[in-house]
Design a protein around this motif. Structure first.
Motif, PDB file in Angstrom:
ATOM      1  N   VAL A 100       0.830  -1.203   0.000  1.00 38.30           N
ATOM      2  CA  VAL A 100       0.000   0.000   0.000  1.00 38.30           C
ATOM      3  C   VAL A 100       0.869   1.260   0.000  1.00 38.30           C
ATOM      4  N   PHE A 101       1.886   1.277   0.855  1.00 40.90           N
ATOM      5  CA  PHE A 101       2.735   2.478   0.896  1.00 40.90           C
ATOM      6  C   PHE A 101       3.531   2.630  -0.378  1.00 40.90           C
ATOM      7  N   GLY A 102       3.950   1.493  -0.935  1.00 42.35           N
ATOM      8  CA  GLY A 102       4.669   1.550  -2.197  1.00 42.35           C
ATOM      9  C   GLY A 102       3.819   2.194  -3.280  1.00 42.35           C
ATOM     10  N   VAL A 103       2.550   1.808  -3.316  1.00 36.63           N
ATOM     11  CA  VAL A 103       1.639   2.371  -4.313  1.00 36.63           C
ATOM     12  C   VAL A 103       1.488   3.873  -4.097  1.00 36.63           C
ATOM     13  N   ILE A 104       1.286   4.268  -2.824  1.00 39.07           N
ATOM     14  CA  ILE A 104       1.067   5.677  -2.531  1.00 39.07           C
ATOM     15  C   ILE A 104       2.283   6.501  -2.914  1.00 39.07           C
ATOM     16  N   LEU A 105       3.464   5.975  -2.632  1.00 38.99           N
ATOM     17  CA  LEU A 105       4.667   6.786  -2.816  1.00 38.99           C
ATOM     18  C   LEU A 105       5.170   6.770  -4.245  1.00 38.99           C
ATOM     19  N   PHE A 106       5.114   5.613  -4.895  1.00 36.89           N
ATOM     20  CA  PHE A 106       5.869   5.496  -6.142  1.00 36.89           C
ATOM     21  C   PHE A 106       5.041   5.327  -7.408  1.00 36.89           C
ATOM     22  N   VAL A 107       3.767   4.983  -7.291  1.00 40.77           N
ATOM     23  CA  VAL A 107       3.012   4.628  -8.492  1.00 40.77           C
ATOM     24  C   VAL A 107       2.302   5.850  -9.065  1.00 40.77           C
ATOM     25  N   PRO A 108       2.412   6.090 -10.390  1.00 40.54           N
ATOM     26  CA  PRO A 108       1.733   7.245 -10.994  1.00 40.54           C
ATOM     27  C   PRO A 108       0.210   7.130 -10.857  1.00 40.54           C
ATOM     28  N   ALA A 109      -0.449   8.285 -10.955  1.00 36.80           N
ATOM     29  CA  ALA A 109      -1.875   8.368 -10.618  1.00 36.80           C
ATOM     30  C   ALA A 109      -2.729   7.421 -11.447  1.00 36.80           C
ATOM     31  N   ASP A 110      -2.444   7.285 -12.766  1.00 38.09           N
ATOM     32  CA  ASP A 110      -3.351   6.449 -13.563  1.00 38.09           C
ATOM     33  C   ASP A 110      -3.234   4.983 -13.146  1.00 38.09           C
ATOM     34  N   TRP A 111      -2.042   4.590 -12.729  1.00 40.07           N
ATOM     35  CA  TRP A 111      -1.888   3.207 -12.256  1.00 40.07           C
ATOM     36  C   TRP A 111      -2.522   3.036 -10.887  1.00 40.07           C
ATOM     37  N   THR A 112      -2.475   4.088 -10.065  1.00 49.11           N
ATOM     38  CA  THR A 112      -3.162   4.000  -8.774  1.00 49.11           C
ATOM     39  C   THR A 112      -4.652   3.776  -8.996  1.00 49.11           C
ATOM     40  N   GLU A 113      -5.197   4.501  -9.981  1.00 51.84           N
ATOM     41  CA  GLU A 113      -6.625   4.330 -10.256  1.00 51.84           C
ATOM     42  C   GLU A 113      -6.914   2.934 -10.778  1.00 51.84           C
ATOM     43  N   ALA A 114      -5.982   2.415 -11.576  1.00 48.12           N
ATOM     44  CA  ALA A 114      -6.163   1.046 -12.055  1.00 48.12           C
ATOM     45  C   ALA A 114      -6.155   0.074 -10.881  1.00 48.12           C
ATOM     46  N   LEU A 115      -5.250   0.306  -9.943  1.00 46.98           N
ATOM     47  CA  LEU A 115      -5.188  -0.562  -8.766  1.00 46.98           C
ATOM     48  C   LEU A 115      -6.462  -0.426  -7.937  1.00 46.98           C
TER      49      LEU A 115
END
Lengths: 662, 243, 252
Positions: free
Chosen positions: A338-353
């Motif tokens: 979860v923290f990895g996603v918050i810190l490192f993943v670009p917004a469109d991929w966060t939305e995909a997740l």
């Protein structure tokens, strides 16, 4: 006479196509136990191939002959050889799942292979299809209609004669019950089944070649939905047994459809809703009241005990140290992700997740209903839609807080689940699948397009929550919502897990294995079925609400019915018996979809349709289902457990070694 | 059947077989001559049914050598063996419940030529009791379990078998119906058919079988033949594995 | 003795064929009754009607002087337990789980609410009670084994244990010795006798095996062609001419 007779005359050809497909459905079901949802898809593919052959200069009669007598039988034999013959005869779920997988995948493959819809081909005989050959009482009779009627009658007569024979007719009726017992009677059951597939695929091809929709237009796969729907209704009318009634039912339903289309003015608000829903309403009534359908799956293969038992679940063969490690590591692991996603993943991929997490919630409802209770529901995506629309309407028009609205959405979806549960009390297996397919289509045709639900194609906006328990995360919108969705997903997964491992799981396993045994032991099957259907629909509704929040808008195109079967196939093949299976499926679907969306628009000159490709990719998994009914995740876990066990304990686990030598 | 001693009906040499992870036959070695009638005894789970299933091709031989009616088989399909004259009356009812009694008979008796089929069907119908014959157009599934069993046994006997494998033929039958079935099996034996009968009741096989093989954990642990001094029960007395 | 089960004038037709034709019989509290008859005599049909699996075409059935509810699960909760001719076990569950399913269903402690609030699938007391029944049935060693992987003798014992765990008042046993060898059948008969001594259980037994009927039943009822043709003690019924003709044959 005039107008009415005109409508009758015009709808007879359609009725013939419905007849052919209905007869094919009944024939396949009686011979092989497979309810071939893919029949209309096969007809569609046949039309496309026929049209392509003609456009490549093949003479029409020859093209039709090649499609019907060569390509279709070979394809049918391949289907049997590659897929259906590999399913254990008693495994009805696998048969339905495979047929659904094929239904989903075949049109997608055809559309990808032939990117632009080919023109509607002319009838195989008569010079020009759309010039009247003669007139009856002033109404034109087209060559195509004559072709269709004559072709249907010839084919049906041939079929009846074939089924009368001792060599083919009797074995084909026996094969569905027990291929093994048929073998013991000196009949090669494998070839009986293969022959049945060849014949039925050829029937689909005949229907495809003769089915002429939209004169002068192109071949549109959507026109074949009606073909499937009406022929399912005709097949159901025949109790999936009686071929003449199936044929007659097809013609009559074609007539009814034609008369409704003729007499209900196309400007009426009923027209777009009523015409496609008519066969479904009819089918719904049939499913609930037709006596034969209720006992459809009562017969069991007398030789079932010969089949090897299903493999032991991975959990049972894991060494204890692995269990301990997993238990200790799961929360830290989740935190890191979860923290990895918050810190490192670009917004469109966060939305995909986030979409993956929302889909996972919906998929967990399938785990509960299909994995645990063994009911095949094709309406879970519709329940998700009901949850989403309720949420959107309450938030938009009543100004409810969005999370409260989502809870209300889940409740409303749960009530809708009750509607599906009540008929399911009397039905099991395939009829429930058909029934939920009905519900899903009714939702898609009647409910979702209305303005008070979806506002049509323009849709309803769905806000995301900006704060919860006083924590304001409006500044980090997508990350905050991602965390919230994951938390909800974990909570739902926890509940489903408790049910899987608890008294409910045990009781439902019992009901699934032996309804009469469970009932005689005091298990309240009705109460359990209703509860599980409602709970499952609520979970789907909650998932739908989060899915809509992630999209930030919801319209009538957000919850298209055919994703119901698609998602069912995806979840079951990846693993419907564990919570991990549903989450893996949800994440995989969203991530693969997003990855494909990022691929350059033109690859190899064809237009890349990411959803279609995702569907193809994941549905291919359906074909692993015959071999691994426990699902891909479970299979992988067992393989892993085997390896780990060797590494950790340095000796053979008894169960593992037994399977190794198999 | 020229030369009664020329071929064995059934020869197992170190045969292994299994269902998924469960081993059912563990190196079975046994041989049954043509025209011989042999009872297979043993506890539940000893591999008795598997022996019959392997011999009729339903379960493949995992390793070892098996020959049926003089022909070596390993993965031969059941229908091929059935056409050679191997008739397997499986455990359970052994009928298609969706077909009528008559259709079941037509299917189960088989026959290579039209005249053979007619002869066998007539024989099967003749073998039914009056009640069943009068109901021959009813679906088999509507009969009671025992009645279905009677029809299945009749069909198996009418199929003119050379090797008849019976898995507890009298299971679920009343004493009098069980006696009838065993009497019919005796007639098949007298016509020269090799009989393999799986049975849990010793009193049943007394008059039918001249030999008994006791299985335990998938291997033959005892093989007894009746002699002039005493019947099969005497030969078995005192042997281990029989309870 | 109190009348526990009362069957009055019960009939059942299958497509014009009367499988059970105006049958009346009683089972008294604590009594073991054997039901015998030729194949197709209607024993199993009658049996399934008593268990709630089949609807009656005519007549009535009372249990404990009140008319029976319709569904099998309702009858099970009243104290009517059952075993099957073709073993009906739950694939995927262990032997112990089989008993837990029945026990929790009987006590009404089964369902999503309990799972979510309690977090456990069984209490120590529940398990204790199941283990006691397993000991009675001689299944203690296989409590954790998957039930469907056991041999037929043990599978039938599991079915019996599942029926007995709720301490029923009436046990309906449909050919419990079918497919078992003499040793296993005798063991099953012993378990039933033991359970009867402990709880005063009444038994209605359908059986073709003479020894089993003799070992369990105090009274025997013989049926033929859908009717009761004789009833009384084991010896009396077995010497009845019509019973010998239709059921027993020369084995007598």
């Amino acid at each position: 006479m005039g107008v009415f007779f005109g409508y009758v005359l015009a709808s007879i050809p359609y009725g013939c196509a419905f007849s052919l497909v209905a007869v094919g459905l009944v024939l396949t079901y009686r011979a092989t136990g497979v309810f071939n949802f893919a029949f209309a898809a096969e007809a569609y593919a046949a039309t496309v191939v026929y049209s392509e052959l003609i456009s490549h200069g093949v003479q029409r009669g020859w093209a039709a002959a090649i499609v019907v007598c060569v390509i279709a039988p070979v394809f049918g034999a391949l289907l049997d050889f590659g897929l259906f013959s590999r399913i254990a005869p008693g495994n009805r779920t696998a048969k339905t799942i495979m047929a659904l997988g094929l239904t989903v995948i075949l049109p997608q493959i055809v559309e990808t292979a032939v990117p632009s819809n080919p023109p509607v081909p002319p009838a195989p005989f008569f010079s020009t299809s759309f010039i009247p050959v003669w007139r009856i009482g002033g109404d034109p009779v087209f060559g195509s209609a004559i072709c269709e009627v004559a072709g249907t009658i010839l084919v049906l007569i041939g079929l009846v004669l074939l089924l009368r024979t001792r060599r083919f007719g009797l074995p084909i009726r026996a094969a569905v019950e027990s291929p093994k017992l048929l073998e013991l009677s000196g009949v090669d059951a494998r070839w009986v089944l293969r022959f049945a597939w060849m014949i039925s695929t050829a029937l689909a091809a005949v229907a495809g070649v003769l089915y002429q929709v939209g004169s002068g237009a192109t071949v549109d796969p959507q026109n074949y939905d009606l073909l499937l729907v009406v022929s399912i209704a005709a097949a159901a009318l025949a109790g999936l047994r009686n071929l003449p009634i199936a044929a007659l039912g097809g013609v009559l339903l074609g007539l009814a459809e034609g008369l409704v289309q003729g007499y209900v003015p196309s400007s009426s608000i009923w027209y777009p809703a009523l015409v496609p829903s008519l066969p479904f309403l009819f089918l719904l009534v049939l499913l609930i009241f037709h006596p034969t359908l209720r006992h459809l799956e009562d017969t069991i293969d007398p030789m079932a005990s010969i089949e090897p038992p299903p493999p032991v679940p991975a959990v049972a063969m894991r060494p204890p140290i692995v269990d301990r490690t997993i238990r200790r590591m799961r929360w830290p692991f989740l935190g890191v992700v979860v923290f990895g996603v918050i810190l490192f993943v670009p917004a469109d991929w966060t939305e995909a997740l986030t979409e993956g997490a929302a889909l996972s919630i919906v998929f967990l409802s399938i785990t509960l209903l299909t994995g645990l209770a063994g009911q095949l529901s094709l309406a879970q995506w519709m329940f998700a839609g009901i949850g989403a629309f309720t949420t959107a309407q309450l938030a938009e028009n009543r100004h409810w807080p969005i999370l409260l609205a989502a809870l209300a959405g889940a409740l409303v979806a749960g009530v809708a689940g009750l509607v599906a549960a009540l008929p399911a009390l009397r039905l099991r297996g395939l009829p429930v699948a058909l029934l939920t397919l009905c519900l899903a289509l009714l939702g898609d045709d009647l409910l979702f397009p209305t303005s008070w639900v979806s506002n049509g194609t323009s849709g309803v906006p769905v806000p995301r929550p900006s704060s919860i328990f006083g924590i304001d995360f409006s500044s980090v919108d997508s990350e905050g919502f991602f965390v919230l969705t994951v938390v909800v997903m974990i909570a739902v997964a926890g509940i489903v897990h408790l049910l899987l491992r608890g008294t409910t799981g045990r009781a439902l396993t019992a009901v699934h294995a032996s309804p009469i045994g469970a009932s005689s032991s005091g298990v309240q099957i009705r109460r359990m079925t209703i509860l599980v259907f409602m709970l499952s629909a609520s979970i789907a509704g909650l998932g739908g609400a989060f899915y809509a929040m992630n999209q930030q808008t919801v319209s009538q195109d957000s919850f298209v019915y055919y994703f119901g079967p698609i998602y069912l196939v995806v979840v079951v093949t990846i693993g419907a018996t564990t919570v991990e299976g549903a989450i893996t499926a949800g994440m995989a679907f969203a991530l693969i979809n997003n990855a494909l969306m990022n691929v350059p628009q033109s690859v190899g000159g064809t237009q890349l349709h990411s959803t279609a490709l995702t569907v193809i990719l994941l549905s291919l998994g359906a074909f692993t289902y015959a071999k691994h009914p426990e699902g891909i995740v479970e299979y992988a876990k067992r393989r892993l457990a085997k390896t780990v066990f060797r590494a950790v304990e340095h000796n053979d686990h008894p169960l593992v070694s037994a399977e190794d030598s198999a | 059947m020229a030369g009664a001693l020329s071929v064995s009906a059934l020869v197992f040499q170190d045969v292994h077989a299994q269902y998924g992870p469960y081993k059912a036959l563990n190196g079975l070695t046994a041989s049954i001559a043509e025209g011989e009638s042999v009872a297979i005894l043993g506890r539940n789970g000893a591999g008795k049914s598997t022996l019959a299933r392997v011999a009729s091709g339903l379960v493949p031989v995992a390793s070892g050598h098996l020959s049926v009616l003089g022909r070596s088989v390993a993965r031969t399909a059941p229908h091929v063996l059935a056409r050679m004259g191997v008739v397997h009356l499986p455990e359970g009812v052994g009928l298609f419940s969706g077909l009528t009694i008559e259709e079941n008979l037509v299917l189960r008796v088989g026959g290579a030529s039209r005249s053979a089929r007619r002869r066998r069907l007539a024989m099967a119908l003749g073998g039914l009791n009056d009640e069943l014959r009068s109901r021959r157009r009813t679906k088999a599934g509507l009969l009671s379990g025992g009645q279905q069993r009677l029809v299945a046994v009749t069909a198996a006997l009418a199929a003119e078998p050379r090797l008849l494998l019976c898995d507890e033929p009298a299971l679920g039958l009343s004493p009098v119906a069980g006696d009838e079935v065993y009497a019919a099996l005796g007639r098949a034996r007298d016509l020269g058919c090799a009989l393999v009968v799986i049975e849990t009741r010793l009193d049943r096989i007394e008059h039918l079988c001249s030999r008994a093989i006791v299985l335990e954990k998938g291997v033959a642990v005892y093989d007894a033949t009746s002699s002039d001094q005493g019947g099969i029960l005497d030969a078995l007395t005192g042997s281990r594995g029989v309870s | 003795m109190k009348r526990l089960l009362e069957v009055r004038d019960v009939s059942r037709h299958f497509g014009g064929n009367a499988a059970v034709d105006h049958v009346s019989l009683d089972v008294f509290d604590g009594e073991a009754v054997g039901l015998i008859g030729s194949n197709g005599a209607g024993k199993t049909t009658l049996f399934r009607m008593i268990a709630g699996e089949l609807a009656l075409s005519g007549g009535r059935i009372e249990f404990d002087a009140t008319s029976l509810p319709h569904r099998p699960d309702q009858r099970a909760r009243l104290g009517i337990a059952r075993t099957f001719q073709i073993v009906q076990l739950f694939g995927g569950l262990s032997v112990l789980d089989h008993l837990l399913v029945a026990l929790q269903a009987h006590e009404g402690r089964q369902g999503p609410m309990r799972d979510v609030l309690w977090k456990g699938s069984s209490t120590p007391e529940e398990e204790q009670r199941c283990l006691e029944t397993l000991r009675l049935c001689g299944l203690s060693d296989v409590a954790d084994a998957p039930a469907t992987a056991l041999g037929l003798g043990e599978r039938r014992a599991v079915e019996l244990a599942r029926a007995l765990v709720v301490r029923p008042r009436l046990l309906l046993a449909d050919e419990p010795s079918s497919g078992l060898d003499a040793h296993e059948a005798a063991r099953l008969a012993r378990v039933i006798a033991l359970a009867r001594r402990e709880t005063g259980l009444a038994v209605l037994l359908v059986e073709h095996d003479l020894h089993m009927v003799e070992a369990i039943a105090e009274r025997v009822i013989a049926m033929d062609a859908g009717r009761v043709i004789a009833q009384g003690t084991f010896d009396a019924v077995l010497h009845d001419e019509s019973v010998i003709a239709s059921w027993l044959g020369r084995s007598a």
